[in-house]
Write a protein that holds these residues in place. Structure first.
Motif, PDB file in Angstrom:
ATOM      1  N   TYR A  10       0.762  -1.111   0.034  1.00  0.00           N
ATOM      2  CA  TYR A  10       0.086   0.079  -0.041  1.00  0.00           C
ATOM      3  C   TYR A  10       0.977   1.272   0.177  1.00  0.00           C
ATOM      4  N   CYS A  11       0.441   2.345  -0.803  1.00  0.00           N
ATOM      5  CA  CYS A  11       1.136   3.485  -0.801  1.00  0.00           C
ATOM      6  C   CYS A  11       1.405   4.110   0.462  1.00  0.00           C
ATOM      7  N   GLU A  12       0.655   4.024   1.763  1.00  0.00           N
ATOM      8  CA  GLU A  12       1.041   4.644   2.928  1.00  0.00           C
ATOM      9  C   GLU A  12       2.254   4.028   3.514  1.00  0.00           C
ATOM     10  N   ARG A  13       2.333   2.730   3.280  1.00  0.00           N
ATOM     11  CA  ARG A  13       3.628   1.983   4.073  1.00  0.00           C
ATOM     12  C   ARG A  13       4.939   2.302   3.712  1.00  0.00           C
ATOM     13  N   LEU A  23      -3.216   5.949   8.683  1.00  0.00           N
ATOM     14  CA  LEU A  23      -4.593   5.901   8.374  1.00  0.00           C
ATOM     15  C   LEU A  23      -5.195   4.654   8.120  1.00  0.00           C
ATOM     16  N   ASN A  24      -4.429   3.745   7.488  1.00  0.00           N
ATOM     17  CA  ASN A  24      -4.962   2.506   7.168  1.00  0.00           C
ATOM     18  C   ASN A  24      -5.559   1.890   8.069  1.00  0.00           C
ATOM     19  N   ALA A  25      -4.485   1.995   9.253  1.00  0.00           N
ATOM     20  CA  ALA A  25      -4.759   1.374  10.514  1.00  0.00           C
ATOM     21  C   ALA A  25      -6.001   1.806  11.315  1.00  0.00           C
ATOM     22  N   ILE A 186      -0.005   9.392   0.858  1.00  0.00           N
ATOM     23  CA  ILE A 186      -1.084   8.680   1.575  1.00  0.00           C
ATOM     24  C   ILE A 186      -1.793   7.932   0.827  1.00  0.00           C
ATOM     25  N   GLY A 187      -2.112   7.943   0.023  1.00  0.00           N
ATOM     26  CA  GLY A 187      -2.900   6.964  -0.953  1.00  0.00           C
ATOM     27  C   GLY A 187      -4.598   7.042  -0.845  1.00  0.00           C
ATOM     28  N   THR A 188      -5.160   5.967  -1.160  1.00  0.00           N
ATOM     29  CA  THR A 188      -6.409   5.955  -0.944  1.00  0.00           C
ATOM     30  C   THR A 188      -7.151   4.959  -0.390  1.00  0.00           C
ATOM     31  N   HIS A 189      -6.309   3.987   0.008  1.00  0.00           N
ATOM     32  CA  HIS A 189      -6.637   2.727   0.590  1.00  0.00           C
ATOM     33  C   HIS A 189      -7.685   2.987   1.875  1.00  0.00           C
ATOM     34  N   PHE A 190      -7.478   4.254   2.780  1.00  0.00           N
ATOM     35  CA  PHE A 190      -8.206   4.321   3.833  1.00  0.00           C
ATOM     36  C   PHE A 190      -9.674   4.769   3.275  1.00  0.00           C
TER      37      PHE A 190
END
Length: 219
Positions: A10-13, A23-25, A186-190
């Motif tokens: 994922y982007c955020e990691r 954010l994903n967490a 940050i990405g968009t997975h969250f």
């Protein structure tokens, strides 16, 4: 597969720490919150209660995956999602379509070969190919909506809305990598988490409304 193998998908990691995806967490709390809000409303409808428990488990499992980021945590992430899908197929087939439990059970079993056959096809889609394993689900929801359009139009509308919400949330899941640079890492997975929590809660509400409107309550 080595269960402790690290997964960076994922982007955020950007590292291996527990809070490498804040954010994903944290957004996985949305699943637990929605499950808690619907728990009382689902009283007396066993499958709705089972869906609430599974929804909370999705939040816990996904939270583990986006903190530990290992193969075992990945299994904890995906298994509750599969269980939710299977419970809903059984509930929709038995209580919405009015089929016998045996037929509902066969519908559950049919999901596995159907997913296996369609996933390679969905993998060819632009953008959504990365989410190919999930793409059969909005198609199934839309199919149930069509089947119920005449006999239970309100339920059909609810399911159609659910299919649309899932496509929207899958869009954000699929855009995580393409929009990584634009979102400053940050990405968009969250957003997939937040929309999925809303979607799964909506699917439970749709089932409960159908039961209260004349379905086999408490079966």
């Amino acid at each position: 597969m080595e269960l402790s193998r690290q997964i960076d998908a994922y982007c955020e990691r950007l590292g291996s720490g527990l809070w490498a995806e804040p954010l994903n967490a944290v957004t996985n709390l949305a699943f637990v919150l929605v499950a808690a809000l619907l728990w009382h409303r689902a009283r007396g409808v066993p499958l709705a209660r089972a869906l609430c428990v599974t929804l909370a488990a999705i939040g816990v499992g996904s939270g583990l995956f986006h903190t530990f980021a290992t193969a075992w945590a990945g299994a904890a992430d995906t298994l509750p999602i599969l269980v939710f899908i299977l419970i809903y197929i059984f509930a929709a087939t038995r209580d919405m379509l009015g089929q016998r439990p045996l037929v509902a059970g066969l519908a559950v079993l049919a999901f596995f070969p159907l997913a296996a056959l369609t996933t390679p096809l969905f993998a060819r889609l632009p953008l959504y190919g990365v989410s190919a394993g999930y793409m059969i689900v909005p198609v199934l929801i839309a199919g149930y909506a069509l089947a119920l359009a005449r006999r239970a139009p309100a339920t059909a509308r609810g399911l159609a809305i659910g299919a649309g919400l899932l496509l929207l949330s899958l869009s954000f899941r699929s855009l995580d990598a393409p929009l990584c640079a634009a979102t400053v890492g940050i990405g968009t997975h969250f957003l997939w988490h937040l929309l999925n929590a809303v979607l799964l809660g909506w699917m439970i509400v749709t089932y409960l409304r159908h039961m209260l409107a004349g379905g086999a309550r408490g079966r």
